[in-house]
Structure formats: C-alpha cells, structure tokens
Design an enzyme around this catalytic site. Structure first.
Site, PDB file in Angstrom:
ATOM      1  N   GLY A 169      -0.134   3.390   1.297  1.00  0.00           N
ATOM      2  CA  GLY A 169      -0.201   4.419   1.807  1.00  0.00           C
ATOM      3  C   GLY A 169      -1.672   4.607   2.706  1.00  0.00           C
ATOM      4  O   GLY A 169      -2.307   3.521   2.948  1.00  0.00           O
ATOM      5  N   SER A 170      -2.137   5.898   2.710  1.00  0.00           N
ATOM      6  CA  SER A 170      -3.082   5.949   3.600  1.00  0.00           C
ATOM      7  C   SER A 170      -4.691   5.848   2.744  1.00  0.00           C
ATOM      8  O   SER A 170      -4.598   5.866   1.628  1.00  0.00           O
ATOM      9  CB  SER A 170      -3.339   7.456   4.327  1.00  0.00           C
ATOM     10  OG  SER A 170      -3.535   8.475   3.332  1.00  0.00           O
ATOM     11  N   THR A 171      -5.654   5.509   3.447  1.00  0.00           N
ATOM     12  CA  THR A 171      -7.021   5.105   2.902  1.00  0.00           C
ATOM     13  C   THR A 171      -7.556   6.366   2.176  1.00  0.00           C
ATOM     14  O   THR A 171      -7.974   6.208   0.941  1.00  0.00           O
ATOM     15  CB  THR A 171      -7.802   4.561   4.018  1.00  0.00           C
ATOM     16  OG1 THR A 171      -7.484   3.201   4.618  1.00  0.00           O
ATOM     17  CG2 THR A 171      -9.166   4.097   3.209  1.00  0.00           C
ATOM     18  N   LYS A 178       7.320   7.276  -7.693  1.00  0.00           N
ATOM     19  CA  LYS A 178       7.228   8.490  -6.932  1.00  0.00           C
ATOM     20  C   LYS A 178       7.228   8.114  -5.414  1.00  0.00           C
ATOM     21  O   LYS A 178       6.225   7.698  -4.764  1.00  0.00           O
ATOM     22  CB  LYS A 178       5.882   9.308  -7.042  1.00  0.00           C
ATOM     23  CG  LYS A 178       6.038  10.858  -6.785  1.00  0.00           C
ATOM     24  CD  LYS A 178       5.003  11.140  -5.935  1.00  0.00           C
ATOM     25  CE  LYS A 178       4.686  11.091  -4.636  1.00  0.00           C
ATOM     26  NZ  LYS A 178       5.341  11.633  -3.581  1.00  0.00           N
ATOM     27  N   THR A 223      -6.014   8.880   0.782  1.00  0.00           N
ATOM     28  CA  THR A 223      -5.446   9.091  -0.508  1.00  0.00           C
ATOM     29  C   THR A 223      -5.558   7.825  -1.460  1.00  0.00           C
ATOM     30  O   THR A 223      -5.597   8.212  -2.535  1.00  0.00           O
ATOM     31  CB  THR A 223      -3.833   8.798  -0.330  1.00  0.00           C
ATOM     32  OG1 THR A 223      -3.476  10.125   0.534  1.00  0.00           O
ATOM     33  CG2 THR A 223      -2.877   9.245  -1.504  1.00  0.00           C
ATOM     34  N   CYS A 273       2.151  -1.152   8.240  1.00  0.00           N
ATOM     35  CA  CYS A 273       0.598  -1.234   7.967  1.00  0.00           C
ATOM     36  C   CYS A 273      -0.082  -2.639   8.809  1.00  0.00           C
ATOM     37  O   CYS A 273      -1.075  -2.466   9.373  1.00  0.00           O
ATOM     38  CB  CYS A 273       0.122  -1.185   6.573  1.00  0.00           C
ATOM     39  SG  CYS A 273       1.307  -2.307   5.696  1.00  0.00           S
ATOM     40  N   GLU A 296      -6.536   4.228  13.184  1.00  0.00           N
ATOM     41  CA  GLU A 296      -5.169   3.558  12.832  1.00  0.00           C
ATOM     42  C   GLU A 296      -4.150   4.870  13.534  1.00  0.00           C
ATOM     43  O   GLU A 296      -3.878   5.835  13.063  1.00  0.00           O
ATOM     44  CB  GLU A 296      -4.799   3.650  11.636  1.00  0.00           C
ATOM     45  CG  GLU A 296      -3.353   2.952  11.274  1.00  0.00           C
ATOM     46  CD  GLU A 296      -3.183   3.048   9.666  1.00  0.00           C
ATOM     47  OE1 GLU A 296      -3.778   4.008   9.118  1.00  0.00           O
ATOM     48  OE2 GLU A 296      -2.441   2.151   9.353  1.00  0.00           O
ATOM     49  N   GLU A 312      -2.758  -0.777  -1.252  1.00  0.00           N
ATOM     50  CA  GLU A 312      -2.401  -1.531   0.245  1.00  0.00           C
ATOM     51  C   GLU A 312      -2.636  -0.306   0.895  1.00  0.00           C
ATOM     52  O   GLU A 312      -1.843   0.653   0.998  1.00  0.00           O
ATOM     53  CB  GLU A 312      -0.994  -1.871  -0.076  1.00  0.00           C
ATOM     54  CG  GLU A 312      -0.752  -3.192   0.816  1.00  0.00           C
ATOM     55  CD  GLU A 312      -0.512  -2.676   2.243  1.00  0.00           C
ATOM     56  OE1 GLU A 312      -1.544  -2.532   2.939  1.00  0.00           O
ATOM     57  OE2 GLU A 312       0.758  -2.399   2.461  1.00  0.00           O
TER      58      GLU A 312
HETATM   59  P1  NDP Z   1      -0.391   9.459   2.160  1.00  0.00           P
HETATM   60  O1  NDP Z   1      -1.248   8.160   1.979  1.00  0.00           O
HETATM   61  O2  NDP Z   1      -0.938  11.018   2.450  1.00  0.00           O
HETATM   62  O3  NDP Z   1       1.254   9.421   1.325  1.00  0.00           O
HETATM   63  C1  NDP Z   1       1.671   8.360   0.713  1.00  0.00           C
HETATM   64  C2  NDP Z   1       2.040   8.612  -0.664  1.00  0.00           C
HETATM   65  O4  NDP Z   1       0.997   8.979  -1.666  1.00  0.00           O
HETATM   66  C3  NDP Z   1       3.017   9.570  -0.773  1.00  0.00           C
HETATM   67  O5  NDP Z   1       4.084   9.430  -1.668  1.00  0.00           O
HETATM   68  C4  NDP Z   1       2.396  10.982  -1.126  1.00  0.00           C
HETATM   69  O6  NDP Z   1       3.237  11.803  -1.753  1.00  0.00           O
HETATM   70  C5  NDP Z   1       1.219  10.559  -2.098  1.00  0.00           C
HETATM   71  N1  NDP Z   1       0.312  10.992  -2.132  1.00  0.00           N
HETATM   72  C6  NDP Z   1      -0.345  12.003  -1.340  1.00  0.00           C
HETATM   73  N2  NDP Z   1      -1.598  12.576  -1.796  1.00  0.00           N
HETATM   74  C7  NDP Z   1      -1.583  11.927  -2.922  1.00  0.00           C
HETATM   75  C8  NDP Z   1      -2.917  11.998  -4.068  1.00  0.00           C
HETATM   76  N3  NDP Z   1      -3.993  12.795  -3.684  1.00  0.00           N
HETATM   77  N4  NDP Z   1      -2.547  11.457  -5.047  1.00  0.00           N
HETATM   78  C9  NDP Z   1      -1.738  10.545  -5.292  1.00  0.00           C
HETATM   79  N5  NDP Z   1      -0.484  10.659  -4.369  1.00  0.00           N
HETATM   80  C10 NDP Z   1      -0.606  11.147  -3.207  1.00  0.00           C
HETATM   81  O7  NDP Z   1       0.355   8.728   3.636  1.00  0.00           O
HETATM   82  P2  NDP Z   1       1.150   9.803   4.493  1.00  0.00           P
HETATM   83  O8  NDP Z   1       2.497   9.558   4.349  1.00  0.00           O
HETATM   84  O9  NDP Z   1       0.558  11.183   4.637  1.00  0.00           O
HETATM   85  O10 NDP Z   1       0.593   9.186   5.882  1.00  0.00           O
HETATM   86  C11 NDP Z   1      -0.749   9.343   6.630  1.00  0.00           C
HETATM   87  C12 NDP Z   1      -1.289   8.049   7.183  1.00  0.00           C
HETATM   88  O11 NDP Z   1      -1.262   7.112   6.051  1.00  0.00           O
HETATM   89  C13 NDP Z   1      -0.424   7.512   8.190  1.00  0.00           C
HETATM   90  O12 NDP Z   1      -0.840   8.067   9.583  1.00  0.00           O
HETATM   91  C14 NDP Z   1      -0.920   5.999   8.346  1.00  0.00           C
HETATM   92  O13 NDP Z   1      -2.150   5.886   8.932  1.00  0.00           O
HETATM   93  C15 NDP Z   1      -0.945   5.710   6.777  1.00  0.00           C
HETATM   94  N6  NDP Z   1       0.002   5.016   6.145  1.00  0.00           N
HETATM   95  C16 NDP Z   1      -0.125   3.986   5.735  1.00  0.00           C
HETATM   96  C17 NDP Z   1       0.921   3.345   5.150  1.00  0.00           C
HETATM   97  C18 NDP Z   1       0.868   1.860   4.725  1.00  0.00           C
HETATM   98  O14 NDP Z   1       1.922   1.091   5.029  1.00  0.00           O
HETATM   99  N7  NDP Z   1      -0.279   1.318   4.662  1.00  0.00           N
HETATM  100  C19 NDP Z   1       2.144   3.665   5.168  1.00  0.00           C
HETATM  101  C20 NDP Z   1       2.180   5.131   5.459  1.00  0.00           C
HETATM  102  C21 NDP Z   1       1.238   5.796   5.830  1.00  0.00           C
HETATM  103  P3  NDP Z   1       3.744  13.082  -0.744  1.00  0.00           P
HETATM  104  O15 NDP Z   1       4.714  12.495   0.440  1.00  0.00           O
HETATM  105  O16 NDP Z   1       4.697  13.793  -1.559  1.00  0.00           O
HETATM  106  O17 NDP Z   1       2.712  13.907  -0.158  1.00  0.00           O
END
Ligand code: NDP
Length: 471
Positions: free
Chosen positions: A221-223, A170, A225, A277, A374, A243
């Site tokens: 992704g984000s903490t 996904k 989430t 990240c 961050e 991660e």
């Molecule tokens: P999110 O954590 O919201 O999204 C990352 C992924 O998780 C996307 O595919 C998203 O889907 C999916 N997702 C969102 N909510 C849920 C949930 N409750 N359960 C399961 N999957 C979910 O990151 P964002 O893209 O909104 O970015 C926000 C912040 O995250 C940034 O400002 C940054 O600080 C951090 N980030 C960190 C990264 C890293 O490499 N560690 C990479 C990107 C962001 P969908 O897009 O469809 O909502």
C-alpha cells in the site's frame, strides 16, 4: 451478484459486529453491496484463533501443506468466473484483465505449493554438523490494497501458509469481496483458524499492527501507511515486508526503435489504468525522438475504449475511487497550469463513474508534481533529455525506488544504464513484469523485503541453526 456477507474466524462464517459499510462500483459511483465490518474485539478473536491453530499447523508435514495449496489453486480455478466478476465490480478493471488476475492467483498458488524450504549445510566436518533450517514465525497479518485485490492477497497468504504460519487477512475496505471469497475457499481446505479475515473501514489495520500476538505484517500500500505500520510494529519487533509506493522511471535510449517499443511502453505505463505500484510512471526520451515517441503514445492512447469493465469491447476501465480520481485530475491540472502540453485525454469523462481516459502529457520536467509524485493513475508524463547522464540523474531524483526501465536496441548500453538505477528491479525493454520465481521488492521509500521466489518464501520464516557436536 451474490457477495460474501460474513467474516471468517476460526473456520466459521461470523457476522461482523459493526454496521456493514457500502462498497462502491467505480464504473457507476454507486454502492453495489454492503460489506461486513468487524470490531477490534473480533480482531482479537481472529488473532487468538490463528495463534491456537499455529500450535499444530506449524508441525503439519510439508507434503500436506503442498497438497493443500494445490487444492486451493484448483478451487480458485473452479470459481474463476465469480472471482473475476467480483474483481471487476469492486475494482473496475476490464473483465479480461480480472480474468488474468484470477489466473495469476491460481498460478502463484501452485508455484508456492511446489517451492521447497531449503536446509543449508553450513559445516559438515569431524567436529560438527551445522545446518541452517527455517521455521515458521507464527501469526502473520496481511494488509492489502485496492489495485490488485485478489492477486496481492494470494501473494501474501500462500507463502505464509506454505511455510506453516497462520494468517489474519485485512483487505482494503474499497475492494473486500474478492478476498472474502478467497478466504471462504481456503477455509474449505485448511484446518480451522489457519486463515481468518476481518474487514472494516479504518482501525482494523491499526489494531492488527499493534497486536502483540501477530509476529509479522506483510503490507502492500502507500508509503505513509507503511511508515505507520513500521512505527507501531516496534513494540513486539514484528517482522515486516513492506511493498510501498513507486514512481518508476523509464529511459528511452537515443536511436531506439520506436515502433518496436511503443506498445510495450504504453501497456506497462497504463497497466490496470496506471494503478500498479510498479507501472512506468515517468518516461525520459532523447530530444531527437521526443516528438515521435509522444505522438506514437498518444495514438495508442486514443485507440483505447474507455468504459465499464463489464462491457465486452472496453479496454480501459475507471479509476478505482473518488480520492484517486481527484488526485489524478489535480496533478494534470497543475501540470497544465505550468505549461504542459496534454496530447490526449486530460479531461474526466462526463457522467457517473470515475472515468479518466489515458492521458499523455508532454513538456514537463522534474519539479512538476505530476513527475515528482506518485500519481497512481492513467497519466504518463514524458520528459525530454539531451544527455543520457542527465536522464539517469533525473530518473534517480526521487524518494521512491521500486522499479525502473531502459528501452533501446543496444542491450549492452541499456545494461550499463540499468545498473545505475536506484531501484529494486531494473527492466530492459519491458516494465512492471512480476513473476512468481523472480524476487521483487523496493529500495529507498518503496519499502524493503522481497516477495516471490525462494527469497520471498523465506521472509515468512525464522532461521534456526542446528549445531550437532561430533566431539
Ligand atoms: P493505504 O496505504 O491507505 O491502504 C492500504 C491498506 O492499508 C488498506 O487495507 C487500508 O485499510 C490499510 N490501512 C490504512 N491505514 C492503516 C494503518 N494506519 N495501519 C494499518 N493499516 C492501514 O492506501 P490507499 O488505499 O489509501 O491508497 C493511497 C495511495 O497508496 C495511492 O494513492 C497509491 O499512491 C498508494 N498505493 C500503493 C499501492 C501499491 O501497490 N504499492 C496499492 C494501493 C495504493 P482501509 O482500506 O480499511 O483504510
């Protein structure tokens, strides 16, 4: 540019059963294509297909799976131009960086192909032979972000397939197309159902996290989430690799050779417009060299050519999305209001697209949001210290603990400081470098588990001890 307009379930290209949604090109702020959107029922179908495929795929000979990954890497290479264009269109990064991302995706795939799953002989005696084996888990759910869309999908999918799992992917709804193309390519190689992909805005990730037939979630992704995924995974005790966010500190030791390290600091702080990240996000510099380091970094920042990643002379692309752009602007304005000196950048570029130039911010300290949070964008706050002990305390004074770095000529001193950083990786005279053979992961709120290397591969397996009695 032609984009993939279907999802993939059980080896078939399938229409999304929800209305497609627009994907924005961050260089224009306009939609450039419509992405198919899956329903929760289609998530169920994808998981069912992966579950069915697992029954046989887990028994595929090791050599066959290695050969499959090599063929996938060749397909990535053969489609490199298209993949790089897609990454730049949806993510924004300069084309040369997107080409590097595609090259790394192929390289990581080949590295995983050649990795062996070890068997450890725990005891070989007259009484018994005890061997530790590693078996695949089942269906792995991969949820990926928008910053390195293709590479992170590869980081998740390849070790999963290599070890005999099947996958439901996904991608972020902001950057789905390079992953859709990747999955189309993988489907040319693996049996039906081994790799499936469901795209959609919101709800799809949650449906996966709560699914009883998914055995593991690998998430970048984000903490917040990551925390949500962890809570929802409890029902069937899903294995997790998380991660998450980082707010990496770098410490420049007194007496460092500024000319030798300035480019490295700049490049690793602004890698992918700072949307990495493990980018260097806060820099601590001794007071004797503070102004010199600040001006050198501002000089390098001012040389960047900001613009659309598809233009050939551009070295610095847009921020990926409106929310991230707003957050970066907000944090810089907050720092300015608290007396920070903006040495370069600090104002969004007028016109369409989410362009924010590389920005160096001086005269800030811990306690200011730009330092504590961050910001995940093209800004580097530089903080003054007078005692290395204070710099270590300030570097560790953060909920995150992904990476950290120490910069200086005295490697033994740098090593002793690095050992005290509360991070998953500590670099000396470098930052943000990830390698296929070096395990990488976070501490504290940056997550747990590692990716890459043998340790990363084994996260996709379940240990099984084989105990053969010898009477
Ligand atoms: P999110 O954590 O919201 O999204 C990352 C992924 O998780 C996307 O595919 C998203 O889907 C999916 N997702 C969102 N909510 C849920 C949930 N409750 N359960 C399961 N999957 C979910 O990151 P964002 O893209 O909104 O970015 C926000 C912040 O995250 C940034 O400002 C940054 O600080 C951090 N980030 C960190 C990264 C890293 O490499 N560690 C990479 C990107 C962001 P969908 O897009 O469809 O909502």
């Amino acid at each position: 540019m032609q984009t993939v307009s279907t999802i993939f379930i059980n080896g078939e290209a399938v229409e999304g059963e929800r209305n497609p949604f627009p994907v924005i090109n961050p260089a224009t702020g306009e939609a450039f294509a419509q992405c198919p959107a899956a329903t929760p029922e289609q998530v169920d179908q994808a998981v069912a297909a992966a579950n069915a495929a697992f029954k046989t795929f887990q028994h595929t000979p090791d050599a066959d799976r290695k050969a499959m990954l090599h063929r996938i890497a060749d397909l990535i290479d053969a489609n490199a131009d298209e993949l790089a264009q897609l990454v730049t269109l949806e993510q924004g990064k300069p084309l040369a960086l997107a080409q590097m991302e595609v090259g790394a995706a192929a390289g990581w795939t080949r590295y995983n192909a050649d990795l062996d799953v070890p068997v450890k002989v725990v005891e070989d005696s007259d009484t018994r032979l005890a061997e530790l084996h590693h078996k695949p888990l089942g269906v792995v759910g991969s949820i990926t972000p928008w910053n390195w869309p293709l590479m992170i999908a590869v980081w998740h999918i390849m070790p999963a397939i290599r070890t005999g799992n099947t996958v439901v992917s996904k991608p972020s709804s902001m950057t789905p197309f390079s992953t859709l193309k990747l999955v189309e390519l993988i489907n040319q190689v693996v049996p039906a159902g081994v790799i499936n992909i469901v795209t959609g805005e919101g709800g799809i990730g949650r449906a996966m996290t709560q699914h009883q037939d998914i055995r593991k979630i690998v998430f970048t992704g984000s903490t917040p989430t990551g925390q949500d995924i962890m809570r929802k995974s409890a029902d069937n005790l899903k294995r997790l690799t998380l991660e998450l966010g980082g707010n990496d500190a770098g410490i420049v030791l007194p007496g460092a050779d500024i000319d030798a390290i300035a480019q490295g600091i700049f490049q690793t702080a602004f890698l992918n417009m700072g949307q990495t990240c493990a980018a260097l996000k806060r820099l601590y510099v001794h007071e004797d060299q503070y102004e010199a380091v600040c001006s050198k970094l501002a000089e390098i920042a001012s040389q960047q050519v900001v613009g659309s990643g598809l233009e050939s002379d551009v070295t610095f692309g847009p921020v990926q999305n409106q929310d991230q752009f707003n957050l970066v602007s907000e944090l810089v304005e907050d720092a300015r209001a608290q007396g920070a000196r903006i040495l370069c950048g600090g104002e969004a570029q007028p016109g369409n697209g989410y362009f924010y130039p590389p920005t160096i911010v001086a005269d800030v300290s811990n306690g200011v949001r730009l330092v504590d949070e961050e910001q995940f964008g093209p800004v580097l706050p530089v903080i003054k210290y007078s005692d290395v002990e204070d710099a270590i305390v300030m570097a560790n004074d953060n909920v995150n603990g992904l990476g950290g770095s120490v910069w200086g000529s005295d490697i033994e001193q740098a090593r002793s400081v690095a050992a005290r950083l509360e991070t998953g990786t500590a670099w000396i005279n470098n930052h943000a470098e990830v390698l296929p053979h070096c395990p990488f992961g976070g501490s504290k709120m940056s997550g747990f588990g590692v990716e890459f290397g043998e340790e990363g591969l084994l996260e996709y397996t379940q240990p099984q001890l084989l105990n053969i009695s010898r009477g």
